[in-house]
Enzyme design. Structure first.
Site, PDB file in Angstrom:
ATOM      1  CE1 TYR A 121      -1.095 -10.399   4.001  1.00  0.00           C
ATOM      2  CE2 TYR A 121       1.207 -10.224   5.098  1.00  0.00           C
ATOM      3  CZ  TYR A 121       0.475  -9.856   4.258  1.00  0.00           C
ATOM      4  OH  TYR A 121       1.172  -9.270   3.316  1.00  0.00           O
TER       5      TYR A 121
ATOM      6  CG  PHE B  40       5.784 -17.415  -2.764  1.00  0.00           C
ATOM      7  CD1 PHE B  40       5.119 -17.244  -2.385  1.00  0.00           C
ATOM      8  CD2 PHE B  40       6.559 -18.470  -2.072  1.00  0.00           C
ATOM      9  CE1 PHE B  40       4.081 -16.969  -2.132  1.00  0.00           C
ATOM     10  CE2 PHE B  40       5.529 -18.650  -1.100  1.00  0.00           C
ATOM     11  CZ  PHE B  40       4.377 -18.332  -0.821  1.00  0.00           C
TER      12      PHE B  40
ATOM     13  NE  ARG C   4      -0.402   2.091  11.705  1.00  0.00           N
ATOM     14  CZ  ARG C   4       0.556   2.656  10.571  1.00  0.00           C
ATOM     15  NH1 ARG C   4       1.196   3.097  10.047  1.00  0.00           N
ATOM     16  NH2 ARG C   4       1.759   1.863  11.370  1.00  0.00           N
ATOM     17  NE  ARG C   5      -6.801   7.150   4.081  1.00  0.00           N
ATOM     18  CZ  ARG C   5      -6.488   8.076   3.133  1.00  0.00           C
ATOM     19  NH1 ARG C   5      -5.894   8.202   2.534  1.00  0.00           N
ATOM     20  NH2 ARG C   5      -7.830   8.777   1.876  1.00  0.00           N
ATOM     21  N   GLY C   6      -7.879   0.971   5.540  1.00  0.00           N
ATOM     22  CA  GLY C   6      -8.609  -0.024   5.415  1.00  0.00           C
ATOM     23  C   GLY C   6      -8.035  -0.615   3.910  1.00  0.00           C
ATOM     24  CB  VAL C   7      -5.495   0.931   1.711  1.00  0.00           C
ATOM     25  CG1 VAL C   7      -5.208  -0.205   0.051  1.00  0.00           C
ATOM     26  CG2 VAL C   7      -6.105   1.989   0.613  1.00  0.00           C
TER      27      VAL C   7
ATOM     28  CB  VAL D  85      -0.659   0.081   1.113  1.00  0.00           C
ATOM     29  CG1 VAL D  85      -1.753   0.966   1.257  1.00  0.00           C
ATOM     30  CG2 VAL D  85      -1.769  -0.876   1.247  1.00  0.00           C
TER      31      VAL D  85
END
Length: 414
Positions: free
Chosen positions: A128, A414, A94-97, A88
């Site tokens: 994650y 990878f 930190r905006r939901g992307v 991102v």
């Protein structure tokens, strides 16, 4: 072309026309600009049709991609999505992307129906877990000081073995060893010609003062049983030669071949040490080293796994012992996985179906991902408060059944 809106972000599939924008986001997200030779090398394995992007108006602000892999899972093989190229723009963190990208990607993998599991290497481990990825394998790194007697006298020896320097580009002589090892060790993606060229790639701009990539093979009557890919970086000090052997990959079909390759790496002239960045946690090396403390072994996270279609994923692998239990699973991002599932399985077959029975274990999909390849015991997760036993004895039985020897491992990022 598919589109989906998450928060204020429009997520859609990318095309070849977006390649430059894709690299622009990747460069900013990871803080580096790849040399042109590496970019061209990556295009050979890149699957642009699996790339997605998040847009702020007409500006690409986030990306995610995937490779179509097949890996070993305990007792079987399975097509998986190898998630990669996730990033991102710094202006849009930190905006939901990322959440919009992860949701879109997982739902798309589910809708396609081919890959019941997704795997990835995490640039930052804390990211994650909230998207259902659990730590499924670990690895060791170590630096072995040069010593002709680094391995103690008890390591295995086969007098028929001979060492030979080979051209790394002649990867076909190595492929049989890789295939042999991957049959038994979960987590290793199958390599076709494209991925082998990537594995032995040697981009001069990425050497950072090291030599060209080198290869040594251990063979018996012309049959290759083990190999190492490595480079050397020279350094001279008061001790004269104190360079470093930088080991990219070591693999062998049996103990004597593995020991022969290690012995070679640990006693190269003018080198002071050999650095191994990625060794399986159950590799015999620590048992062969005369003084493993000198190598300063360090434990690291490896693959993360995410069950996209829980029933198909759990039914695809085999289990170390007979198991029959009901799992109560939470999964906010992929709601089709949530609820109670009855898993019946063993060394020969398995199936997982919806159930209305009382649960034996309660856990999240992240914890199932961590346990999936057999590298993270369910009992260990329970001690951490992440798995709850509802029926006495179920945890021990499940932890045994999910276990795997040898430990899962992935040789390359990878």
């Amino acid at each position: 072309m598919s589109t989906q809106t998450g928060s204020t972000w429009q997520v859609r599939s990318l095309t070849e026309a977006d390649w430059d924008d894709l690299h622009h986001v990747d460069s900013h997200a990871f803080g580096a600009t790849a040399p042109d030779e590496l970019v061209e090398l990556e295009r050979e394995t890149h699957e642009i049709t699996r790339d997605i992007g998040a847009y702020d108006g007409t500006t690409l602000v986030g990306i995610a991609g995937a490779y179509s892999f097949e890996i070993g899972v305990p007792g079987s093989t399975l097509p998986v999505a190898g998630v990669t190229w996730v990033g991102v723009l710094p202006t849009h963190r930190r905006r939901g992307v990322l959440r919009a990208l992860m949701r879109h990607q997982l739902h798309s993998i589910h809708d396609t129906g081919r890959e019941p599991v997704a795997i990835l290497w995490a640039s930052e481990p804390q990211i994650y877990g909230r998207f259902g990825y659990g730590l499924a394998s670990r690895l060791l790194s170590m630096t072995v000081p040069r010593d002709p007697q680094a391995l103690h006298a008890g390591f295995p020896i086969d007098p028929a073995l001979r060492l030979r320097l080979a051209d790394p580009a002649d990867w076909k002589v190595l492929a049989g060893v890789y295939q042999n090892v991957s049959r038994h060790r979960p987590g290793m993606p199958a390599r076709d010609e494209r991925w082998w060229r990537r594995a032995v790639s040697d981009v001069p701009a990425m050497r950072n003062g090291k030599s060209a990539l080198r290869c040594v093979v251990a063979e018996d009557g012309g049959a290759v049983r083990g190999f190492a890919l490595y480079a050397t970086k020279q350094h001279f000090d008061d001790s004269f030669g104190s360079g470093q052997v930088d080991v990219r990959e070591v693999m062998a079909a049996d103990g004597p071949a593995l020991a022969a390759v290690y012995r070679y790496l640990f006693d190269l002239d003018l080198m002071g040490s050999a650095h191994l960045w990625n060794v399986p946690v159950d590799d015999p090396l620590l048992h062969w080293l005369q003084n493993p403390r000198r190598a300063k072994p360090a434990l690291h996270d490896g693959l993360y796994a995410r069950l996209v279609d829980l029933d198909r994923a759990l039914g695809a692998r085999r289990y170390a012992a007979e198991v029959d239990l009901v799992l109560d699973v939470t999964d906010d991002l992929c709601p089709w996985n949530a609820g109670r599932w009855r898993l019946r399985g063993g060394p020969d077959a398995a199936r997982c179906e919806r159930s209305g029975d009382e649960p034996d274990l309660q856990l999240g999909v992240t914890e199932l991902g961590a346990a999936y390849l057999g590298g993270t015991p369910l009992a260990e997760l329970a001690l951490a408060g992440r798995v709850v036993e509802r029926r006495p004895g179920a945890l021990a039985a499940a932890s045994t059944a999910f276990g795997q020897t040898p430990a899962p491992w992935c040789p390359r990022v990878f």
